[in-house]
Design a protein around this motif. Sequence first.
Motif, short mmCIF file in Angstrom:
data_model
loop_
_atom_site.label_atom_id
_atom_site.label_comp_id
_atom_site.label_asym_id
_atom_site.label_seq_id
_atom_site.Cartn_x
_atom_site.Cartn_y
_atom_site.Cartn_z
N ASN A 2 0.85 -1.18 0.00
CA ASN A 2 0.00 0.00 0.00
C ASN A 2 0.89 1.24 0.00
O ASN A 2 1.54 1.54 1.01
CB ASN A 2 -0.90 -0.02 1.24
CG ASN A 2 -1.91 1.11 1.24
OD1 ASN A 2 -1.85 2.00 0.40
ND2 ASN A 2 -2.81 1.08 2.20
N THR A 3 0.95 1.94 -1.11
CA THR A 3 1.88 3.07 -1.24
C THR A 3 1.37 4.36 -0.61
O THR A 3 2.12 5.32 -0.49
CB THR A 3 2.18 3.34 -2.73
OG1 THR A 3 0.96 3.67 -3.40
CG2 THR A 3 2.78 2.11 -3.38
N TRP A 48 -5.19 5.23 3.22
CA TRP A 48 -6.58 5.46 2.84
C TRP A 48 -7.06 6.76 3.49
O TRP A 48 -6.78 7.04 4.65
CB TRP A 48 -7.46 4.29 3.30
CG TRP A 48 -7.11 2.99 2.65
CD1 TRP A 48 -6.28 2.03 3.14
CD2 TRP A 48 -7.57 2.51 1.40
NE1 TRP A 48 -6.19 0.98 2.27
CE2 TRP A 48 -6.97 1.24 1.18
CE3 TRP A 48 -8.43 3.02 0.41
CZ2 TRP A 48 -7.21 0.48 0.04
CZ3 TRP A 48 -8.67 2.25 -0.72
CH2 TRP A 48 -8.06 1.00 -0.90
N SER A 106 -9.60 10.10 -0.42
CA SER A 106 -8.55 9.61 -1.31
C SER A 106 -8.37 8.11 -1.15
O SER A 106 -8.61 7.54 -0.08
CB SER A 106 -7.22 10.32 -1.01
OG SER A 106 -6.84 10.08 0.33
N SER A 107 -7.96 7.46 -2.21
CA SER A 107 -7.76 6.02 -2.20
C SER A 107 -6.27 5.69 -2.20
O SER A 107 -5.44 6.46 -2.69
CB SER A 107 -8.42 5.37 -3.42
OG SER A 107 -9.82 5.61 -3.42
N ALA A 108 -5.95 4.54 -1.62
CA ALA A 108 -4.56 4.09 -1.62
C ALA A 108 -4.19 3.51 -2.98
O ALA A 108 -5.05 3.11 -3.76
CB ALA A 108 -4.35 3.05 -0.53
N THR A 109 -2.91 3.47 -3.24
CA THR A 109 -2.40 2.86 -4.47
C THR A 109 -1.65 1.59 -4.10
O THR A 109 -0.76 1.60 -3.26
CB THR A 109 -1.44 3.82 -5.20
OG1 THR A 109 -2.14 5.03 -5.49
CG2 THR A 109 -0.95 3.20 -6.49
N ALA A 160 0.82 -1.55 -5.02
CA ALA A 160 1.90 -1.92 -5.94
C ALA A 160 2.39 -3.32 -5.59
O ALA A 160 2.46 -3.69 -4.41
CB ALA A 160 3.06 -0.92 -5.83
#
Length: 401
Positions: free
Chosen positions: A157-158, A161, A176-179, A181
Amino acid sequence: MSVISRPRAVSGRVFANGGDPTKNMLVEVKSAFDDFKTNTVKNFQTAIDDINAKISAQGMGGGGIIENASPDPEYSRLYAGFMRHGKNENELREANASGQRSHIQAAMSAGSGGDGGYLAPTEWDRKVNKALAVISPMRRISNVVATGVRAYSTLWNTAAWGSGWVGETASRPQTSSATLAPVTFDNGEIYAMPAVTQQLLDDAQFNIEDWLSSEVDDVFAKQEGIAFIAGDGVNKPRGLLTYVAGGASDGRHPGGNLTIVPMGHATALQADGLITFTYSLSAPYRQGASWLMNSTTAGKIRTMKDGQGNYLWKESYVLAQPSTLLGYPVEIDENMPDVAADTLPIAFGNFKLGYTVNDRHGIRILRDPYTAKPYVLFYVTKRVGGGVSDPNAIRLLKMAV
């Protein structure tokens, strides 16, 4: 007309007409509740047993030790005959082809269908893996994952949340949403090739299982240990100390490199510096954290004292319990560098969270009775990977230039 009173059944209990209905109902409720408790506990235990059986069958292990499926005496018998005399090869092929050996996956080597390279029986594989876990500090303290594929992948999780505080009737705007990878742990192949005479193999008192495991565990543990600390990821694991600027794994993890904490001196370790180093790791990761250093470094720290003359190092007098430094256990790994200018001699952190070892299931053995007659060579291979899984969980101490 007279009415004959007949008994009636309530939940398996017999009551005469004219009995107290309330008492009868209470008896019925109690009986139903007893049945419910019995069946619920029984079903719960059955479910737990089923889960444990599935975990065992899939070869999932903990504490750094890989546990495989239950041993199969028949397969072990066939395999021992193949190892000693080169017999039973057709039976081993048939066992694999029929699907009876799916949990062992006995198969020929991928590159050739006739080279006789079979996976060892589960009890042989387990014995080597347990020996490796005892010998190798990194394997013992890290997270060990067994897979049936070449590489093991997880997600990182970059970003956090989004969240916020709102009133009872206030609107809820989108956060906002997490990115996410991927983090992949490729594996390389490690090998050993011990030799034994055919006459010794013919000896019924010769335990080939114990001999083979004792021959390969030291070799595998030595090569693994080097790779887990300094491996460049080329046909081998990615080492812990390579996740730094300029290292072989620089920028490899989406969460960044490991944090380096300077000691401030090129050749001398200082008590205040070690304390600062310890608290550079955030509190959640300090739970379950440990030190990692070689014996030379440990010897230097062993003599250090605080301002009241108390040793920082606390020797353990309990069997199998490591010594402690500033309240945290110390693991000795001789592959860590010595204290010298511009080196990284000490690591501190929660290695279960911070480093992952990827074991590709199965030790493969190729029997070669031709190359070095009168010796029989056993080409033993295993695929192992590794790398940093959470860079926030581990800190590295760096000596000044």
